[in-house]
Design a protein around this motif. Structure first.
Motif, short mmCIF file in Angstrom:
data_model
loop_
_atom_site.label_atom_id
_atom_site.label_comp_id
_atom_site.label_asym_id
_atom_site.label_seq_id
_atom_site.Cartn_x
_atom_site.Cartn_y
_atom_site.Cartn_z
N ASP A 1 0.98 -1.12 0.10
CA ASP A 1 -0.02 -0.16 0.11
C ASP A 1 1.03 1.30 -0.07
OD1 ASP A 1 -2.09 1.58 0.26
OD2 ASP A 1 -2.68 1.49 2.22
N ILE A 2 1.21 1.84 -1.08
CA ILE A 2 2.28 3.10 -1.22
C ILE A 2 1.21 4.16 -1.72
CG2 ILE A 2 3.94 1.42 -1.79
CD1 ILE A 2 3.72 2.66 -4.66
N GLY A 3 -0.03 4.06 -1.84
CA GLY A 3 -1.02 5.12 -2.45
C GLY A 3 -0.81 5.42 -3.85
N LEU A 4 -2.09 5.75 -4.47
CA LEU A 4 -2.38 5.88 -5.71
C LEU A 4 -1.82 7.09 -6.49
CD1 LEU A 4 -6.01 4.90 -6.31
CD2 LEU A 4 -4.02 3.46 -6.74
N LYS A 5 -1.09 8.02 -5.58
CA LYS A 5 -0.34 9.07 -6.09
C LYS A 5 1.17 8.94 -6.07
CE LYS A 5 -3.92 11.30 -7.54
NZ LYS A 5 -4.26 11.88 -8.76
N ALA A 6 1.61 8.04 -5.60
CA ALA A 6 3.14 7.84 -5.12
C ALA A 6 3.70 7.83 -6.60
CB ALA A 6 3.32 6.58 -4.62
N ILE A 7 4.96 8.64 -6.55
CA ILE A 7 5.89 8.82 -7.55
C ILE A 7 6.90 7.84 -7.46
CG2 ILE A 7 7.18 10.77 -8.70
CD1 ILE A 7 5.39 12.56 -7.94
N LYS A 8 7.42 7.82 -6.31
CA LYS A 8 8.26 6.81 -6.15
C LYS A 8 8.33 5.46 -5.18
CE LYS A 8 12.21 10.09 -7.28
NZ LYS A 8 13.37 10.71 -7.03
N VAL A 9 9.13 4.57 -5.54
CA VAL A 9 8.99 3.12 -4.75
C VAL A 9 10.37 2.96 -4.56
CG1 VAL A 9 7.98 0.72 -4.56
CG2 VAL A 9 6.88 2.69 -5.96
N GLU A 10 10.49 2.47 -3.06
CA GLU A 10 11.82 1.95 -2.70
C GLU A 10 12.25 0.58 -3.47
OE1 GLU A 10 12.38 1.04 1.54
OE2 GLU A 10 11.14 2.63 2.20
N ASP A 11 13.55 0.73 -4.01
CA ASP A 11 14.12 -0.35 -4.78
C ASP A 11 13.67 -1.70 -4.22
OD1 ASP A 11 14.90 1.67 -6.54
OD2 ASP A 11 17.06 1.43 -6.09
N ARG A 12 13.75 -1.98 -3.18
CA ARG A 12 13.88 -3.39 -2.82
C ARG A 12 12.20 -3.58 -2.69
NH1 ARG A 12 11.53 -4.23 2.43
NH2 ARG A 12 11.59 -2.19 3.08
N ILE A 13 11.16 -2.88 -2.44
CA ILE A 13 9.74 -3.12 -2.70
C ILE A 13 9.66 -3.23 -4.05
CG2 ILE A 13 7.44 -2.17 -2.27
CD1 ILE A 13 8.71 -0.73 0.31
N ALA A 14 10.14 -2.53 -4.87
CA ALA A 14 9.91 -2.39 -6.53
C ALA A 14 10.22 -3.96 -7.04
CB ALA A 14 10.60 -1.43 -7.07
N TYR A 15 11.39 -4.45 -6.39
CA TYR A 15 11.48 -5.94 -6.94
C TYR A 15 10.82 -6.87 -6.42
CZ TYR A 15 15.85 -3.49 -8.56
OH TYR A 15 16.61 -2.71 -9.35
N GLN A 16 10.18 -6.49 -5.35
CA GLN A 16 9.17 -7.78 -4.55
C GLN A 16 7.97 -7.48 -5.32
OE1 GLN A 16 8.99 -7.20 -0.38
NE2 GLN A 16 11.26 -6.92 -0.04
N ILE A 17 7.67 -6.25 -5.90
CA ILE A 17 6.46 -6.08 -6.49
C ILE A 17 6.44 -6.82 -7.72
CG2 ILE A 17 5.05 -4.40 -7.93
CD1 ILE A 17 5.54 -2.40 -5.51
N ILE A 18 7.40 -6.79 -8.62
CA ILE A 18 7.96 -7.24 -9.70
C ILE A 18 7.69 -8.87 -9.69
CG2 ILE A 18 9.50 -7.83 -11.58
CD1 ILE A 18 10.59 -4.95 -11.14
N GLU A 19 8.30 -9.62 -8.85
CA GLU A 19 8.60 -10.79 -8.45
C GLU A 19 6.91 -11.56 -8.29
OE1 GLU A 19 10.71 -13.35 -8.92
OE2 GLU A 19 11.92 -11.31 -9.71
N ARG A 20 6.16 -10.74 -7.47
CA ARG A 20 4.90 -10.98 -7.05
C ARG A 20 3.55 -11.10 -8.19
NH1 ARG A 20 3.49 -9.10 -0.73
NH2 ARG A 20 5.33 -9.79 -0.17
N VAL A 21 3.97 -9.98 -9.11
CA VAL A 21 3.28 -9.88 -10.27
C VAL A 21 3.57 -10.87 -11.45
CG1 VAL A 21 2.83 -8.22 -12.29
CG2 VAL A 21 2.96 -7.21 -10.02
N LYS A 22 4.91 -11.40 -11.31
CA LYS A 22 5.19 -12.69 -12.37
C LYS A 22 4.51 -13.71 -11.92
CE LYS A 22 9.57 -10.70 -13.97
NZ LYS A 22 11.09 -11.09 -13.95
N LYS A 23 4.40 -13.99 -10.61
CA LYS A 23 3.60 -15.12 -9.96
C LYS A 23 2.28 -15.02 -10.10
CE LYS A 23 7.13 -16.00 -6.61
NZ LYS A 23 7.80 -16.14 -5.14
N SER A 24 1.67 -13.85 -10.10
CA SER A 24 0.06 -13.89 -10.20
C SER A 24 -0.32 -12.93 -11.63
CB SER A 24 -0.16 -13.17 -8.90
OG SER A 24 0.01 -13.87 -8.03
#
Length: 667
Positions: free
Chosen positions: A27-50
């Motif tokens: 939950d980073i908010g719909l208006k967020a402009i930046k994401v921490e690199d660590r979280i960004a890579y986790q998001i990419i992995e989870r999207v690939k799985k789902s």
């Protein structure tokens, strides 16, 4: 990582990416402009799985049909693309989006970014704003030698003119500092403007109008001092023709070269005025040669560059100069046109606060007609024209294209360079006023933080010089702050706690007292009550009428806070061969001067082998029982030293002198 980069790696749009992130557990908010690199890579992995989550989001956003709605028309996303460079000014982005700049500023504010129309934002931020407004942003590829384009909005507006009628040419006068620009204009107007300009140097842009052969000509006088680069560029962008002023006895100087570069960049037609021709020994040949060397061959040498020798003192050559100017303008007659029947559009060339009149903007009308009573916007401010005054201060009812005019009625000061437009849309005007209010509050909050920070850092110290700057107008303020930003960064810094336009008041004094600031007043008044308050509070208020004198004073203050530069020169070397007495902080030793000439009152460094163990000061030299002023190489002597560590036989004494030099901020 920026959200746009995350979307690119997922091969999705920013909108889908924003709605997808919460579905994968973040939950980073719909208006967020930046994401921490660590979280960004986790998001990419989870999207690939789902991957099914992408389809769910697309259906939710109406970008893809569900199986139950295959028979209905598919709703497709907007596909209009927009090329955006790495850095772009807010106003340029608004032009690309075909949106009012106020709407773009408001959208930025929704995203937590407070930027005015002249500030630059990066591609990632601009891309998010563009997508929020229905565009797909693409990073513009860099081309070799290509520079960022300037604001084309005025040109775009003028392309929609329905009729093309000639208007008085707007002429910008440019050149090096003190080459006689204002005196030349003064002579042309047969008035005495130059007497009102401190030091004979124009402090801000003035626009004036004259008549020659029944035709009107509008002049813009730009300052020649190096601090006013931005103002010269603006003057060139507003003008139709330029007069490049060169003093025959000095020739082409730094600001002359800068003016020539501006003329080249803007493709501005120009003529050269060769000034100070009344001086003994005057000759144009030197300047002719310099012009020829930069590919501007004078007419008298067979080229196309018009050069008019003039004297502002005697008036010689002025008529020829004006005739040549009109001739040069006639060659551009198809371009020096506008539509007087449309609502007025112009550029703000100056703004200031008048004690009796409030915010005042000086404007060159570029197309359309500006009337008293018109509703207007200028950048991020708005208002209603309460009063129009021409260059002579006479009230007028309307201003036609090519006319310089002073406007009263804006709620706040517009920025110099803002585009002023007449608007009949009251809703749009209210929107500007709303954004203006939000912006003002944001600026006030930012200013409060700066002042609080200055207060927390305490009173003036050796590393910070805190000032409050009050000026007569926006142009002067811009020039001074830009000059201060260009000063070299050292251990000593200047902190501008606040800037303001108008008189120095008692609130300024109270604020300066609380944070330990010095008040700099440029070309503005200091009431008696304010002076008394400053004296009571012990606040220093410094007044200036010439910009470079103010900058020099600040540089001097910064230099006085810089640690001095100390140079050491070894004058003699003594090898210790005997120890005679040690009492308190004083030691007496004996030795031989190995090289140089030892003299009393020198400093001394004690070395044991190659290691320095400390320093002291020579109080006295003796040869036998006699006290001497100096001892030459090869002689034995006794040395009385104070404030030195314990000396042993075999130590080396390096006797040195020190030269202390005040450091210069600009060498």
């Amino acid at each position: 990582m920026n959200v746009t980069e995350l979307a690119r790696q997922l091969n999705l749009s920013v909108e889908i990416t924003r709605h997808l992130i919460p579905r994968v557990g973040f939950d980073i908010g719909l208006k967020a402009i930046k994401v921490e690199d660590r979280i960004a890579y986790q998001i990419i992995e989870r999207v690939k799985k789902s991957p099914h989550l992408i389809t769910e989001v697309e259906i939710e956003l109406g970008l893809k049909q569900s199986d139950a709605k295959e028979d209905k028309d598919e709703k497709t996303p907007l596909t209009q693309t927009l090329q955006i460079p790495d850095q772009i000014a807010v106003r340029e982005l608004a032009t690309l989006l075909h949106k009012p700049v106020t709407e773009v500023v408001a959208e930025l504010m929704k995203n937590g970014i407070f930027a005015n129309l002249n500030e630059e934002i990066d591609f990632e931020t601009a891309a998010i704003i563009a997508e929020d407004m229905g565009f797909q942003a693409i990073r513009m590829e860099k081309r070799s030698g290509e520079e960022a384009t300037s604001d084309q909005r005025i040109e775009d507006i003028m392309k929609t003119d329905k009729t093309k009628e000639p208007h008085p040419p707007v002429v910008v006068i440019m050149g090096h500092v003190d080459h006689g620009k204002t005196k030349l204009l003064d002579a042309i107007r047969k008035s005495h403007i130059v007497e009102g300009e401190a030091g004979g140097i124009t402090q801000h842009i003035g626009a004036y109008q004259i008549e020659k052969n029944g035709r009107k000509i509008t002049f813009i006088d730009t300052p020649g001092h190096e601090a006013f680069t931005a103002m010269r560029s603006r003057g060139a962008n507003v003008a139709d023709v330029a007069i490049l002023v060169i003093a025959w006895d000095e020739g082409i100087k730094p600001q002359t070269t800068e003016a020539i570069n501006i003329i080249k960049k803007t493709e501005l037609p120009f003529i050269v005025a060769l000034t100070k021709m009344d001086k003994d020994g005057s000759s144009p040949e030197k300047v002719f040669q310099q012009l020829a060397e930069i590919s501007y061959l004078p007419e008298k040498w067979g080229g196309e560059t018009i050069v008019a020798p003039v004297s502002a003192i005697t008036g010689e050559g002025l008529d020829d100069l004006l005739n040549m100017l009109l001739l040069r303008a006639d060659l551009e007659q198809n371009k020096i046109t506008a539509d007087p029947n449309r609502p007025g559009v112009g550029t703000v060339i100056e703004s200031h606060v008048d004690k009796g009149e409030g915010p005042v903007a000086s404007v060159i009308v570029q197309t359309g007609t500006l009337h008293r009573g018109d509703l207007i916007t200028a950048g991020e401010v708005a208002g209603k024209v309460k009063l129009l005054k021409n260059d002579l201060g006479i009230e007028i009812d309307k201003a036609l294209p090519g006319t310089p005019v002073r406007i009263l009625g804006l709620k706040e000061l517009p920025d110099v360079g803002d585009i002023l437009q007449v608007t009949g849309d009251k809703k749009a005007l209210k929107k500007v006023l709303k954004v203006q209010k939000i912006r003002t509050q944001a600026l006030q909050e930012r200013q409060t933080k700066i002042i609080q920070q200055a207060g927390e850092e305490g009173k003036q110290n050796d590393h910070t010089y805190t000032i409050i700057l009050k000026t007569d107008n926006a142009g002067s303020q811009e020039a001074i702050t830009e000059s201060l930003e260009k000063l070299p960064r050292t251990r000593v810094k200047i902190q501008v706690a606040r800037t303001g336009i108008g008189i120095v008041n008692e609130s300024d004094v109270a604020e300066a007292s609380s944070i330990g600031a010095v008040i700099y007043a440029f070309h503005t008044k200091i009431p008696t009550a304010t002076k008394e308050a400053a004296e009571t509070e012990g606040v220093t208020v410094r007044e200036f009428d010439i910009i470079y004198k103010l900058i020099e004073d600040i540089i001097s203050e910064l230099e006085s806070r810089m640690p001095p530069e100390v140079t050491r020169n070894i004058e003699a070397v003594i090898t210790v061969s005997g120890l005679f007495r040690s009492k308190g902080k004083t030691q007496i030793v004996g030795g031989v001067v190995q090289e140089g000439k030892a003299t009393s009152s020198l400093h001394v460094k004690i070395k044991r082998g190659n290691i320095s163990i400390g320093e002291g000061h020579i109080m006295e030299l003796r040869m036998g029982p006699r006290v001497v002023d100096s001892v030459t190489s090869g002689s034995e002597c006794g040395v009385k030293i104070e404030r030195a560590p314990e000396i042993r036989i075999g130590d080396t004494l390096e006797l040195f002198s020190e030269q202390v030099r005040t450091r210069k901020l600009i060498e």
